[in-house]
Design an enzyme around this catalytic site. Structure first.
Site, PDB file in Angstrom:
ATOM      1  N   TYR A   1      38.005 178.017  47.370  1.00  0.00           N
ATOM      2  CA  TYR A   1      37.609 177.875  48.773  1.00  0.00           C
ATOM      3  C   TYR A   1      37.726 179.158  49.596  1.00  0.00           C
ATOM      4  CZ  TYR A   1      42.704 177.260  49.326  1.00  0.00           C
ATOM      5  OH  TYR A   1      44.072 177.430  49.285  1.00  0.00           O
TER       6      TYR A   1
ATOM      7  N   CYS B   1      58.903 134.427  27.230  1.00  0.00           N
ATOM      8  CA  CYS B   1      59.686 133.819  26.144  1.00  0.00           C
ATOM      9  C   CYS B   1      61.083 133.384  26.578  1.00  0.00           C
ATOM     10  CB  CYS B   1      59.783 134.782  24.951  1.00  0.00           C
ATOM     11  SG  CYS B   1      60.762 136.261  25.295  1.00  0.00           S
TER      12      CYS B   1
ATOM     13  N   CYS C   1      58.103 137.545  21.307  1.00  0.00           N
ATOM     14  CA  CYS C   1      57.482 137.470  22.629  1.00  0.00           C
ATOM     15  C   CYS C   1      55.978 137.686  22.474  1.00  0.00           C
ATOM     16  CB  CYS C   1      58.094 138.525  23.549  1.00  0.00           C
ATOM     17  SG  CYS C   1      57.518 138.448  25.254  1.00  0.00           S
TER      18      CYS C   1
ATOM     19  N   ASP D   1      43.237 167.515  47.601  1.00  0.00           N
ATOM     20  CA  ASP D   1      44.694 167.412  47.546  1.00  0.00           C
ATOM     21  C   ASP D   1      45.182 167.749  46.143  1.00  0.00           C
ATOM     22  OD1 ASP D   1      47.119 167.019  48.691  1.00  0.00           O
ATOM     23  OD2 ASP D   1      47.101 164.836  48.560  1.00  0.00           O
TER      24      ASP D   1
ATOM     25  N   GLU E   1      34.554 172.165  54.938  1.00  0.00           N
ATOM     26  CA  GLU E   1      34.846 171.969  53.515  1.00  0.00           C
ATOM     27  C   GLU E   1      35.770 170.764  53.363  1.00  0.00           C
ATOM     28  OE1 GLU E   1      36.500 175.648  51.973  1.00  0.00           O
ATOM     29  OE2 GLU E   1      35.351 176.782  53.462  1.00  0.00           O
TER      30      GLU E   1
ATOM     31  N   LYS F   1      38.920 168.824  52.126  1.00  0.00           N
ATOM     32  CA  LYS F   1      40.296 169.258  51.840  1.00  0.00           C
ATOM     33  C   LYS F   1      40.801 168.495  50.617  1.00  0.00           C
ATOM     34  CE  LYS F   1      44.811 169.909  54.045  1.00  0.00           C
ATOM     35  NZ  LYS F   1      45.609 169.247  53.002  1.00  0.00           N
TER      36      LYS F   1
ATOM     37  N   CYS G   1      62.734 136.871  30.551  1.00  0.00           N
ATOM     38  CA  CYS G   1      61.322 137.156  30.293  1.00  0.00           C
ATOM     39  C   CYS G   1      60.457 135.980  30.729  1.00  0.00           C
ATOM     40  CB  CYS G   1      61.114 137.440  28.802  1.00  0.00           C
ATOM     41  SG  CYS G   1      59.378 137.717  28.361  1.00  0.00           S
TER      42      CYS G   1
END
Length: 669
Positions: free
Chosen positions: A222, A406, A427, A115, A111, A113, A403
């Site tokens: 399962y 700008c 901006c 997560d 099978e 697995k 930034c």
């Protein structure tokens, strides 16, 4: 056929459609037809509350608030699996099995697995009795109310199921749903979730089950526990579980030798990229339940099962440069620009570096040879640096302080991981991003206007705020690149049609930080119009359902900005919907005039929403949380423990359902 039989027949039909859709991946009706049948069942149950059933398909929306999850002992211990990382480990495991069982044939079930978060669900007489997290294996937290909201968990079983048994599985978050959840967070300026597994696990412990119901979780089963005397093998038990209504992954196979186990591992190691869920290996189990009993357990793990863990897909490449992106909320995201490399079936050239803390933690520098992984992540990430290959003249990375678009000095608020550009209205990426958000499908849904066209409109100087859209003229648009006469006409018509969009979506479209779709609806329906929301003080805002201090402060900050107020006044003038259009309400009495009433729990005669309508029809105001201003509480079964505790502490009167009905003149005796 009486009404009770009609309701039960419709429930059985919907249970069957759920089974076809979630367990078999073979829907037999359209989503629209299913929704219509579900609405019909909701209507019938509403009109005939004496047929209430907690296991009805209509009860998956949640609504139960659990402050503290009860810890409950597992009837059968939830063991961990031994892990192997090589095929030699599996061969040694096979030798240990043969030593115990002797010279007999052994079949294996392979099978994938997945997560996620492990869960154990107890069924009695075909319905859910209890759902527990793994915890420490000996005891887990009761998350039954949250598990019931997951559509792939059958509420009522079909077929020849045992009277009582437990079934084990993994709660997972599909990649597609994870991506959408993160996109929604990014849109409101929040930090996205790190990975599907942690998000799925965290979902199980959310206090409000209605929030769990909004997440696209799935449950992959399962193992069936406690019925070994009724089953012969692991594989047949999986097939039985699927026939009862559970979603059992179809990838599981029965094999007759360890060589066939290796074939399964090799295949999925190469093909797992195409799976819809996060997977990190293969679980191999002895098929015969009799042989499983013979093999037994160690102090931690079953001797009859072994997990083979895939190696995380990792490659080395060179970090050529670091660039910085500016989002519509001003959030700065550093991006690693990499020398192109093949990873998990795609060519990777960029990877997210998340924030300044992550860069400092890994000591990532331009010119480094870095390790890049995808693993379960959708977006590639840098997980480490090959320090031995670092150039001698390497310089530590200095995170930008202005930034990149700008030049404004960046800010980083206490408790936040990201830097922000505060130049909200100067901006370019923020301006364009806000307008793109405003016209998006879930917001104003402006037909004929896409993100590229928004950029063109801004670059040409035609729009600098979303209010400017409503002053556009056809002759201004036609000269733009790739804009024909008909396209310009469609755009103008789309903008005009957007004036019909209801207030709750307009509020979402405004782009207030942390105000997503759900929060926008809560605020719109609570305050009814933009002016009432604008004037709301902090202490009033945090009384609204689901509005915490962070959201409330963000709302206040938005309305404190004079530019925002000017834009909103312009939107009013253009006819944009900035108040809730409510159905005419019939006021039956002034019984609750001047009183704020909080409703909590599950009711038998009316739904919570119907009780809230009744409160308003009799002159009262519905409150979302208990405070000193609360007049009284209408409490049904399973009232939220935190609300009960607070009401008792503040000595707020608590009425049961029958007492409330008598106050409004309804006799249900």
């Amino acid at each position: 056929m009486n009404i009770g039989e009609v309701i039960e027949k419709l429930r059985e039909e919907l249970h069957a459609h759920n089974y076809n859709y979630y367990a078999l991946d073979n829907p037999t009706i359209s989503d629209f037809e299913f929704d219509q049948k579900l609405k019909e069942l909701e209507r019938l149950e509403l009109e005939n509350p004496e047929f209430y059933d907690e296991n009805s398909p209509t009860q998956r929306v949640g609504g139960v608030i659990v402050k503290n999850f009860e810890t409950v002992p597992h009837r059968y211990r939830m063991y961990s699996l031994d892990n192997s990382y090589s095929k030699e480990d599996l061969l040694e495991w096979e030798q240990r099995i043969q030593k115990v069982l002797g010279d007999v044939d052994v079949e294996y079930v392979c099978e994938l697995k997945y997560d996620g978060a492990s869960i154990s669900i107890t069924y009695e007489n075909g319905v859910i009795k209890q759902a527990l997290t793994r915890g420490d294996g000996f005891q887990g937290d009761d998350v039954t109310h949250n598990i019931k909201t997951i559509k792939s968990v059958p509420i009522k079983l079909k077929g020849d199921y045992p009277a009582i048994f437990e079934i084990r599985g993994e709660i997972v978050l599909p990649f597609k749903g994870f991506e959408q959840m993160n996109q929604d967070l990014i849109e409101i300026g929040e930090v996205p979730y790190s990975n599907p597994r942690n998000t799925a696990s965290g979902s199980l412990k959310l206090q409000d089950s209605s929030e769990v119901a909004k997440r696209p979780l799935e449950c992959l089963l399962y193992n069936v526990v406690g019925v070994n005397e009724l089953m012969e093998s692991q594989f047949s038990s999986l097939e039985k579980a699927r026939s009862w209504g559970f979603k059992v992954p179809k990838e599981a196979v029965l094999v007759k030798s360890i060589e066939e186990v290796f074939d399964f591992i090799n295949y999925w190691d190469a093909h797992r990229v195409g799976l819809p869920y996060e997977t990190d290996g293969v679980v191999v189990k002895v098929n015969s339940l009799y042989q499983q009993e013979e093999l037994g357990y160690t102090s931690k793990s079953p001797r009859w099962a072994m997990a083979y863990k895939f190696q995380a897909e990792q490659v080395e490449t060179i970090l050529e440069s670091i660039s910085y992106q500016v989002g519509r909320t001003g959030a700065i995201t550093p991006v690693a620009n990499l020398k192109a490399v093949q990873l998990a079936g795609t060519v990777v050239r960029r990877a997210s570096l998340h924030n300044a803390d992550q860069i400092e933690k890994l000591d990532i520098r331009v010119g480094d040879v870095v390790y890049v992984e995808k693993g379960g992540e959708i977006i590639p990430k840098i997980v480490g640096v090959n320090l031995e290959a670092r150039p001698e003249d390497s310089e530590p990375t200095v995170y930008i302080d202005t930034c990149p678009e700008c030049g404004t000095d960046l800010v980083r608020k206490e408790g936040e991981v990201q830097h922000y550009c505060p130049n909200f209205y100067g901006c370019a990426p923020q301006i364009v991003g806000r307008i793109q958000h405003f016209i998006s499908r879930k917001a104003m849904d402006v037909a004929g206007l896409g993100e590229e066209t928004v950029s063109l409109l801004y670059q040409s100087g035609l729009v600098t705020t979303y209010a400017d859209l409503y002053e556009l003229k056809k002759e201004e648009i036609v000269p733009l690149e790739r804009m024909a006469d008909k396209s310009a006409e469609n755009l103008i018509n789309g903008i005009e049609e957007s004036k019909k969009i209801p207030f709750e979506r307009v509020l979402y479209a405004l782009g207030i930080r942390f105000v997503g779709e759900t929060v926008a609806k809560k605020l719109a329906f609570h305050y009814k119009n933009i002016d009432a929301l604008r004037m709301a003080p902090l202490e009033d805002l945090i009384e609204v359902d689901e509005i915490g201090d962070k959201i409330a402060q963000s709302v206040i900050a938005f309305f404190e900005n004079e530019v925002n107020i000017q834009v909103i006044e312009r939107l009013k003038g253009y006819g944009v919907q900035l108040e809730v259009v409510e159905k005419e309400m019939i006021v039956h009495s002034n019984t609750f005039e001047g009183k704020t009433v909080v409703v909590s729990g599950v009711f038998t005669t009316f739904t919570r929403d119907e009780i809230k309508v009744a409160i308003e029809e009799h002159g009262g105001k519905v409150g979302s949380s208990i405070s000193a201003k609360t007049g009284f509480v209408v409490a049904g079964d399973k009232m939220g423990p935190s609300k009960l505790e607070k009401a008792q502490k503040l000595q707020i009167p608590i009425l049961d359902e029958m007492s409330f009905l008598k106050m409004i003149g309804v006799n249900r005796d």
